[in-house]
Design a protein around this motif. Structure first.
Motif, PDB file in Angstrom:
ATOM      1  N   PHE A 111      -5.826  34.007 -32.375  1.00 30.62           N
ATOM      2  CA  PHE A 111      -5.843  35.361 -31.818  1.00 30.62           C
ATOM      3  C   PHE A 111      -4.548  36.112 -32.107  1.00 30.62           C
ATOM      4  O   PHE A 111      -4.575  37.307 -32.406  1.00 30.62           O
ATOM      5  CB  PHE A 111      -6.126  35.326 -30.313  1.00 30.62           C
ATOM      6  N   GLY A 112      -3.425  35.433 -32.051  1.00 35.34           N
ATOM      7  CA  GLY A 112      -2.153  36.090 -32.316  1.00 35.34           C
ATOM      8  C   GLY A 112      -2.056  36.610 -33.745  1.00 35.34           C
ATOM      9  O   GLY A 112      -1.669  37.755 -33.979  1.00 35.34           O
ATOM     10  N   ILE A 131      -6.182  28.154 -30.641  1.00 31.14           N
ATOM     11  CA  ILE A 131      -6.786  29.416 -30.220  1.00 31.14           C
ATOM     12  C   ILE A 131      -5.713  30.487 -30.073  1.00 31.14           C
ATOM     13  O   ILE A 131      -5.918  31.641 -30.469  1.00 31.14           O
ATOM     14  CB  ILE A 131      -7.583  29.211 -28.916  1.00 31.14           C
ATOM     15  N   GLY A 132      -4.570  30.127 -29.537  1.00 33.59           N
ATOM     16  CA  GLY A 132      -3.482  31.087 -29.426  1.00 33.59           C
ATOM     17  C   GLY A 132      -3.013  31.581 -30.785  1.00 33.59           C
ATOM     18  O   GLY A 132      -2.757  32.779 -30.971  1.00 33.59           O
ATOM     19  N   LEU A 133      -2.919  30.677 -31.747  1.00 36.53           N
ATOM     20  CA  LEU A 133      -2.518  31.078 -33.095  1.00 36.53           C
ATOM     21  C   LEU A 133      -3.568  31.964 -33.756  1.00 36.53           C
ATOM     22  O   LEU A 133      -3.234  32.948 -34.422  1.00 36.53           O
ATOM     23  CB  LEU A 133      -2.258  29.834 -33.955  1.00 36.53           C
ATOM     24  N   GLY A 163      -5.919  24.490 -27.567  1.00 42.91           N
ATOM     25  CA  GLY A 163      -5.234  25.582 -26.878  1.00 42.91           C
ATOM     26  C   GLY A 163      -4.210  26.260 -27.769  1.00 42.91           C
ATOM     27  O   GLY A 163      -4.123  27.488 -27.834  1.00 42.91           O
ATOM     28  N   VAL A 164      -3.448  25.458 -28.485  1.00 46.13           N
ATOM     29  CA  VAL A 164      -2.471  26.011 -29.420  1.00 46.13           C
ATOM     30  C   VAL A 164      -3.181  26.714 -30.571  1.00 46.13           C
ATOM     31  O   VAL A 164      -2.795  27.810 -30.994  1.00 46.13           O
ATOM     32  CB  VAL A 164      -1.533  24.893 -29.947  1.00 46.13           C
TER      33      VAL A 164
END
Length: 83
Positions: free
Chosen positions: A40-41, A36-38, A33-34
């Motif tokens: 895309f960000g 994937i957030g990184l 989860g972390v």
């Protein structure tokens, strides 16, 4: 992997009740989860800085997403193997 299996058996023999697989999957889902957030960000930030490189950045973004998602799927399968 036998160390993890031994730890689960030890916890079960000491009176820990409940589904340890669900706890393991919950902990295993934090990392992807972390990640994937990184992915895309940072990809959006890179596209904003260099719009002409958008196709290459998008390709690498989806590759990074797929690799992070594989970790989540492995986290889903492993508790079933050890139960």
């Amino acid at each position: 992997m036998s160390t993890l299996h031994n730890a689960i058996q030890l916890a079960a023999s000491n009176g820990v009740s409940g589904n340890l697989g669900a706890v393991a999957y919950g902990l295993a889902a934090i990392g992807p989860g972390v990640g994937i957030g990184l992915v895309f960000g940072h990809s959006i930030e890179a596209m904003a800085r260099q719009p002409e490189a958008m196709p290459i950045i998008r390709q690498n973004m989806f590759l990074g997403f797929a690799l992070c998602e594989v970790l989540a799927l492995l986290g889903l399968v492993v508790p079933f193997i050890f139960s």
